[in-house]
Design a protein around this motif. Structure first.
Motif, PDB file in Angstrom:
ATOM      1  N   PRO A   1      -3.394  29.634  -1.827  1.00 36.75           N
ATOM      2  CA  PRO A   1      -3.959  29.265  -0.609  1.00 36.75           C
ATOM      3  C   PRO A   1      -3.771  27.897  -0.177  1.00 36.75           C
ATOM      4  CG  PRO A   1      -5.656  29.695  -2.305  1.00 36.75           C
ATOM      5  CD  PRO A   1      -4.159  29.834  -2.906  1.00 36.75           C
ATOM      6  N   ARG A   2      -3.066  26.812  -1.141  1.00 35.04           N
ATOM      7  CA  ARG A   2      -2.876  25.597  -0.482  1.00 35.04           C
ATOM      8  C   ARG A   2      -1.325  25.647  -0.012  1.00 35.04           C
ATOM      9  NH1 ARG A   2      -4.811  21.186  -4.336  1.00 35.04           N
ATOM     10  NH2 ARG A   2      -6.871  21.641  -5.101  1.00 35.04           N
ATOM     11  N   GLY A   3      -0.580  26.764   0.184  1.00 36.77           N
ATOM     12  CA  GLY A   3       0.627  26.663   0.545  1.00 36.77           C
ATOM     13  C   GLY A   3       1.660  26.156  -0.002  1.00 36.77           C
ATOM     14  N   PHE A   4       1.385  26.243  -1.496  1.00 36.05           N
ATOM     15  CA  PHE A   4       2.384  25.557  -2.577  1.00 36.05           C
ATOM     16  C   PHE A   4       3.720  26.260  -2.586  1.00 36.05           C
ATOM     17  CE2 PHE A   4       3.836  24.980  -6.788  1.00 36.05           C
ATOM     18  CZ  PHE A   4       3.531  23.589  -7.116  1.00 36.05           C
ATOM     19  N   PHE A   5       3.651  27.795  -2.296  1.00 33.12           N
ATOM     20  CA  PHE A   5       4.895  28.249  -2.661  1.00 33.12           C
ATOM     21  C   PHE A   5       5.592  28.464  -1.422  1.00 33.12           C
ATOM     22  CE2 PHE A   5       1.906  30.017  -5.913  1.00 33.12           C
ATOM     23  CZ  PHE A   5       2.449  29.548  -7.163  1.00 33.12           C
ATOM     24  N   SER A   6       5.181  27.889  -0.212  1.00 29.62           N
ATOM     25  CA  SER A   6       6.084  27.860   0.789  1.00 29.62           C
ATOM     26  C   SER A   6       6.598  26.435   0.966  1.00 29.62           C
ATOM     27  CB  SER A   6       5.299  28.230   2.230  1.00 29.62           C
ATOM     28  OG  SER A   6       4.073  27.410   2.041  1.00 29.62           O
ATOM     29  N   GLN A   7       5.978  25.628   0.129  1.00 32.74           N
ATOM     30  CA  GLN A   7       6.443  24.111   0.440  1.00 32.74           C
ATOM     31  C   GLN A   7       7.423  23.902  -0.741  1.00 32.74           C
ATOM     32  OE1 GLN A   7       3.226  21.665  -0.832  1.00 32.74           O
ATOM     33  NE2 GLN A   7       4.434  19.743  -0.852  1.00 32.74           N
ATOM     34  N   LYS A   8       7.364  24.669  -1.824  1.00 32.30           N
ATOM     35  CA  LYS A   8       8.219  24.211  -3.048  1.00 32.30           C
ATOM     36  C   LYS A   8       9.092  25.621  -3.281  1.00 32.30           C
ATOM     37  CE  LYS A   8       6.213  20.485  -4.242  1.00 32.30           C
ATOM     38  NZ  LYS A   8       7.090  19.012  -4.140  1.00 32.30           N
ATOM     39  N   LYS A   9      10.229  25.088  -3.967  1.00 34.20           N
ATOM     40  CA  LYS A   9      11.063  26.266  -4.659  1.00 34.20           C
ATOM     41  C   LYS A   9      10.362  26.297  -6.104  1.00 34.20           C
ATOM     42  CE  LYS A   9      15.300  26.062  -2.244  1.00 34.20           C
ATOM     43  NZ  LYS A   9      14.998  25.176  -1.311  1.00 34.20           N
ATOM     44  N   VAL A  10      10.119  27.589  -6.691  1.00 32.43           N
ATOM     45  CA  VAL A  10       9.618  27.722  -7.923  1.00 32.43           C
ATOM     46  C   VAL A  10      10.272  28.688  -9.011  1.00 32.43           C
ATOM     47  CG1 VAL A  10       7.465  28.409  -9.194  1.00 32.43           C
ATOM     48  CG2 VAL A  10       7.121  27.261  -6.780  1.00 32.43           C
TER      49      VAL A  10
ATOM     50  N   SER B   1      -2.201  19.334  -6.617  1.00 29.32           N
ATOM     51  CA  SER B   1      -2.154  18.199  -5.884  1.00 29.32           C
ATOM     52  C   SER B   1      -0.911  17.246  -6.181  1.00 29.32           C
ATOM     53  CB  SER B   1      -3.421  17.429  -5.696  1.00 29.32           C
ATOM     54  OG  SER B   1      -4.600  18.355  -5.480  1.00 29.32           O
ATOM     55  N   ALA B   2      -0.838  17.021  -7.300  1.00 32.44           N
ATOM     56  CA  ALA B   2       0.145  16.001  -7.959  1.00 32.44           C
ATOM     57  C   ALA B   2       1.338  16.433  -7.554  1.00 32.44           C
ATOM     58  CB  ALA B   2      -0.220  15.656  -9.286  1.00 32.44           C
ATOM     59  N   LEU B   3       1.695  17.869  -7.981  1.00 31.67           N
ATOM     60  CA  LEU B   3       3.092  18.222  -7.615  1.00 31.67           C
ATOM     61  C   LEU B   3       3.191  18.459  -5.972  1.00 31.67           C
ATOM     62  CD1 LEU B   3       2.763  21.537 -10.005  1.00 31.67           C
ATOM     63  CD2 LEU B   3       4.182  19.449 -10.421  1.00 31.67           C
ATOM     64  N   SER B   4       2.310  18.541  -5.316  1.00 31.57           N
ATOM     65  CA  SER B   4       2.335  18.888  -3.706  1.00 31.57           C
ATOM     66  C   SER B   4       2.904  17.467  -3.285  1.00 31.57           C
ATOM     67  CB  SER B   4       1.231  19.133  -3.149  1.00 31.57           C
ATOM     68  OG  SER B   4       0.925  20.493  -3.678  1.00 31.57           O
ATOM     69  N   LEU B   5       2.364  16.269  -3.843  1.00 32.72           N
ATOM     70  CA  LEU B   5       2.692  14.769  -3.452  1.00 32.72           C
ATOM     71  C   LEU B   5       3.882  14.609  -3.958  1.00 32.72           C
ATOM     72  CD1 LEU B   5      -0.846  13.277  -3.946  1.00 32.72           C
ATOM     73  CD2 LEU B   5       0.247  13.804  -1.673  1.00 32.72           C
TER      74      LEU B   5
ATOM     75  N   ASP C   1       9.535  11.821 -12.502  1.00 31.82           N
ATOM     76  CA  ASP C   1       9.282  11.074 -13.523  1.00 31.82           C
ATOM     77  C   ASP C   1       7.617  11.574 -13.813  1.00 31.82           C
ATOM     78  OD1 ASP C   1       8.080   9.975 -11.125  1.00 31.82           O
ATOM     79  OD2 ASP C   1       8.594   7.906 -11.680  1.00 31.82           O
ATOM     80  N   LYS C   2       7.067  12.576 -13.154  1.00 35.78           N
ATOM     81  CA  LYS C   2       5.760  13.031 -13.212  1.00 35.78           C
ATOM     82  C   LYS C   2       5.448  14.350 -13.350  1.00 35.78           C
ATOM     83  CE  LYS C   2       4.237  10.935  -9.303  1.00 35.78           C
ATOM     84  NZ  LYS C   2       5.302  10.119  -8.921  1.00 35.78           N
ATOM     85  N   PRO C   3       6.217  14.977 -14.575  1.00 31.40           N
ATOM     86  CA  PRO C   3       5.971  16.461 -14.836  1.00 31.40           C
ATOM     87  C   PRO C   3       4.620  16.578 -15.295  1.00 31.40           C
ATOM     88  CG  PRO C   3       7.447  15.225 -16.297  1.00 31.40           C
ATOM     89  CD  PRO C   3       7.198  14.560 -15.468  1.00 31.40           C
TER      90      PRO C   3
ATOM     91  N   THR D   1      10.738  18.945 -10.698  1.00 33.66           N
ATOM     92  CA  THR D   1       9.544  18.561 -11.721  1.00 33.66           C
ATOM     93  C   THR D   1       9.084  19.844 -12.332  1.00 33.66           C
ATOM     94  OG1 THR D   1       7.391  17.609 -11.955  1.00 33.66           O
ATOM     95  CG2 THR D   1       7.716  18.923  -9.943  1.00 33.66           C
ATOM     96  N   GLY D   2       8.116  19.702 -13.098  1.00 35.54           N
ATOM     97  CA  GLY D   2       7.506  21.051 -13.683  1.00 35.54           C
ATOM     98  C   GLY D   2       6.172  21.106 -14.110  1.00 35.54           C
TER      99      GLY D   2
END
Lengths: 327, 435
Positions: B259-268, B231-235, B214-216, B183-184
């Motif tokens: 701080p939301r741990g986004f970068f350990s959860q997703k590849k960016v 939040s939307a990207l995390s979900l 379908d939700k960039p 996504t993006g």
């Protein structure tokens, strides 16, 4: 013929002659841009005399600009005798429709409601990739009676003369309107709406009419700006900063005369040019500082200086002839 | 008649304006004057305008002293001293078009170099043609400039934005081959929309099995707050997130997502993350892939060529920090112009005229500070260069940001060939790409 009409005719003829025979190209193109913007300011002047200020006339400015650009891009219509009236007409129609809502509001509510409508158009344009989003797209080469030119000087001269003629006509039209009964209601509405109603006029309709007129002028201004720049994009045609510039010039110029928007607009353009050149890192400071100085020291705007200079040469003028100086 | 006196006052005022505005004396023949346009105020000044201006200033200074490394050690532009006037790019396209006219018609500059925003470039390109003035665009990304119309007077000395996103897709395919969906998050304006379009089209061609979300997310530019988007990207189930954020928005996004741990959860993958890499330092999380719009900035910090070493050292000595992408890109535009002047002078046997300089710049191939540049597209007016991506890794020992797994993609891999437009080329599956 009243003296304003003569003054306007002499003034515009002088500018046109100077432009064609004396002025360098860069100054002509500054006058072209300044006078295009002045058309919209002329509309705001009518509203301001009614005690209303709109922070959203970029809506109509942008509609005019995009109308000219899209007629060329999508329908291949580049004839300025069609595109420019269409720009004014589209803006007037939208102004007429929105006017039913907007005419009910005054003061800050009037200003902000206009801003809200203009930002709706801005939002739509930014999201529309087919229209180039924030990058916008270029305007097709304009033609007059089917004739177009690639020569930059000829094109500039033609557009310059065009804006001089349209500016002259618009200024005279607005001046005549302000002298008519409906036009004279402007100040009356500002001063006391209830009395105007007692006189048998509808305040709502009077404001609606002025609103549509200002919308049409802003649309025409936007259309001309699109031709002058050769490019339309939401940032420089529809954003709130454009509305802000229009209000800025209105305050700078002062509501004293229909000639004021043209002078104020030119001063604004030159002010920015020199501020850019002299202090590239803080030009906004110069521009903003000038507006503050005008508000503090010249509440009647730049026009009050000119009318003072014009009036001083014959102090025995009867007061009746000086009504514009006092505004 | 009072009206005549009014007209007299107006006329006197106008005469004053003309006197005030009398054109400056034409520059002497031993000087080439340049108008250099960059954001000096507003949100793009920090990440682009100021480093760009610094890069230009430093290189112009070295050119005037003749201290650029070989083979560019000759003084000036074909021997003429370079005088630069700096102009702010903010104020909108209306302002940029009239400032362009002022630079050419009022201040009489010989050439104009610069522009960061695609909007400014699109607006001034037709004016440059109209006023017949050499214009070298340094940073702006939109491929439309040369795909929309052939240009005679306009050049661009770096790859356009298509390369950023094709290279990003190649890098994802190479380094993260298991990615099943993506996504993006991109700013809702031309740059963000075009970036996402190019990236998702390129991914369709390169990794047809990976699913596009379908939700960039398209937040407003300069929004500054991205809580709901994060939040939307995390979900979202998508494993990979593409972003073309830059400047303050980029930094805000990183600081709010970490701080939301986004970068350990997703590849960016961040197509212009390199621009803010030095500013963020340790706060740029390990493991994100970044680009810098080509071989510039942090991506080439360790590239050990005499030109690059000189560039980094001189920049650090002058401004006290590493040069970021825009510094390279503006310097590259100045260098290209110098080479064109020198080459044209050599061919003509005397100081070249404007047309000879343009002819020399058309199709020019030269070694720039970090990598070779070929003016290959748009009839020799649009440059192509190699492109690079790498993954962020904080270097504890050196106390500075480092990169691992840096990959270089040749120009022919990430830029379309001359006879097609970018979008058509990506949609056709990038035929003829040499990777």
């Amino acid at each position: 013929m009243d003296r304003t009409v003569i003054g306007l005719t002499v003034g515009f003829a002088l500018v046109a002659l100077l432009g064609v025979f004396v002025l360098p190209d860069w100054l002509m193109s500054q006058i072209l841009i300044a006078f295009s913007r002045a058309l919209a300011v002329l509309g705001l002047l009518v509203l301001w005399r009614t005690g209303l200020i709109s922070f959203g006339h970029a809506l109509y400015f942008g509609l005019g600009a995009y109308t000219v650009a899209m007629l060329g891009k999508d329908l291949g219509i580049t004839e300025v005798l069609i595109t420019l009236p269409a720009a004014g007409l589209v803006a007037a129609l939208v102004g007429f429709a929105l006017g039913f809502i907007i005419r009910k509001y005054r003061e800050i509510f009037f200003a902000m409601l206009n801003l809200a409508f203009s930002m709706v158009l801005f939002g739509i344009l930014v999201k529309t990739e087919a229209l180039g989003s924030t990058d916008g797209f270029s305007v097709e080469q304009p033609t007059l009676f089917g004739i177009g030119t690639d020569d930059s000087t000829t094109k500039l001269t033609a557009l310059f003369l065009g804006i001089c003629v349209i500016g002259w006509l618009a200024a005279i039209f607005v001046h005549r309107y302000l002298r008519s009964i409906l036009g004279n209601l402007t100040t009356a509405v500002r001063d006391n709406e209830i009395r105007v109603e007692y006189l048998g006029y509808s305040v709502a309709e009077a404001i609606h009419g002025k609103y549509v007129m200002s919308a049409a002028l802003a649309g025409l201004a936007g259309g001309f700006m699109a031709l002058a720049l050769g490019q339309v994009d939401p940032e420089s045609m529809v954003n709130w900063t454009v509305s802000g510039e229009l209000v800025f010039v209105t305050v700078l110029a002062g509501p004293g005369s229909v000639a004021a928007p043209f002078i104020g607009s030119l001063v604004f353009e030159l002010l920015r040019t020199y501020a850019f050149e002299l202090v590239p890192y803080a030009w906004q400071l110069i521009v903003g500082g000038t507006l503050l100085a005008v508000i503090f020291f010249l509440p009647g705007g730049l026009w009050s200086v000119i009318s003072k200079l014009g009036g001083r040469s014959r102090p025995s003028d009867p007061p009746a002839n000086r009504e514009e100086a006092g505004r | 008649m009072k009206s005549l006196r009014y007209a007299g006052v107006l006329g006197a005022g106008l005469a004053g304006v003309i006197a005030l505005a009398a054109p400056m004396p034409v520059a002497a023949k031993d000087t080439v004057s340049l108008g250099i346009v960059a954001f000096l105020s507003g949100p793009a000044a920090g990440p682009y305008g100021v480093p760009g201006r610094n890069g230009a200033e430093m290189v112009i200074d070295a050119i005037n002293k003749g201290t650029l490394p070989a083979p560019y050690g000759t003084k000036g532009f074909a021997g003429a001293t370079v005088a630069a006037e700096y102009i702010d790019e903010s104020g909108g396209n209306t302002k940029q078009v009239s400032e362009y006219r002022n630079l050419v018609q009022k201040r009489g500059v010989d050439a104009i170099i610069g522009y960061v925003s695609s909007g400014s470039c699109a607006a001034v390109a037709p004016v440059a043609e109209e006023l017949q003035t050499l214009t070298v665009m340094s940073v702006c990304g939109t491929p439309r400039i040369f795909e929309e119309a052939p240009r005679e007077y306009v050049f661009r000395t770096m790859s356009h934005a298509t390369a950023d996103n094709i290279a990003a897709a190649h890098y994802v395919k190479e380094m993260m081959p298991d990615v099943k969906s993506y996504t993006g998050i991109n700013q809702n304006y031309a740059w963000g929309q075009d970036s996402w379009r190019d990236f998702s089209l390129a991914m369709t061609g390169l990794m047809p099995d990976a699913k596009v979300s379908d939700k960039p997310q398209f937040p407003k530019i300069f929004a500054g707050q991205y809580g709901s988007e994060i939040s939307a990207l995390s979900l979202d189930d998508a494993e990979l997130v593409h972003s073309s954020f830059w400047g303050g928005d980029f930094e805000a996004f990183i600081l709010q997502a970490t701080p939301r741990g986004f970068f350990s959860q997703k590849k960016v993958v961040l197509t212009v993350g390199g621009v803010s890499a030095y500013r963020l330092g340790k706060r740029l999380p390990d493991g994100v892939a970044i680009g810098s719009r080509g071989p510039y900035g942090i991506l080439v910090r360790d590239r050990d060529t005499p030109l690059n070493t000189w560039f980094i050292k001189t920049y650090r000595d002058t401004y006290g920090e590493y040069p970021s992408g825009a510094a390279y890109q503006y310097a590259q535009a100045i260098l290209a112009t110098k080479i064109a002047y020198d080459k044209a002078a050599e061919a003509a046997g005397s100081f070249p005229n404007e047309k000879q300089v343009r002819e020399a710049l058309t199709g020019l191939e030269f070694e720039s500070f970090a990598a070779p540049v070929k003016m290959a597209l748009g009839n020799g007016h649009q440059a192509v260069t190699e492109h690079m991506y790498g993954i962020v890794q904080w270097d504890e020992a050196a106390g500075e940001l480092g990169l691992r797994d840096v990959k270089v993609y040749p120009a022919e891999c990430v830029m379309p060939p001359a006879d097609t437009t970018s979008v058509e080329w990506i949609e056709a599956g990038m035929p003829g790409a040499k990777c």
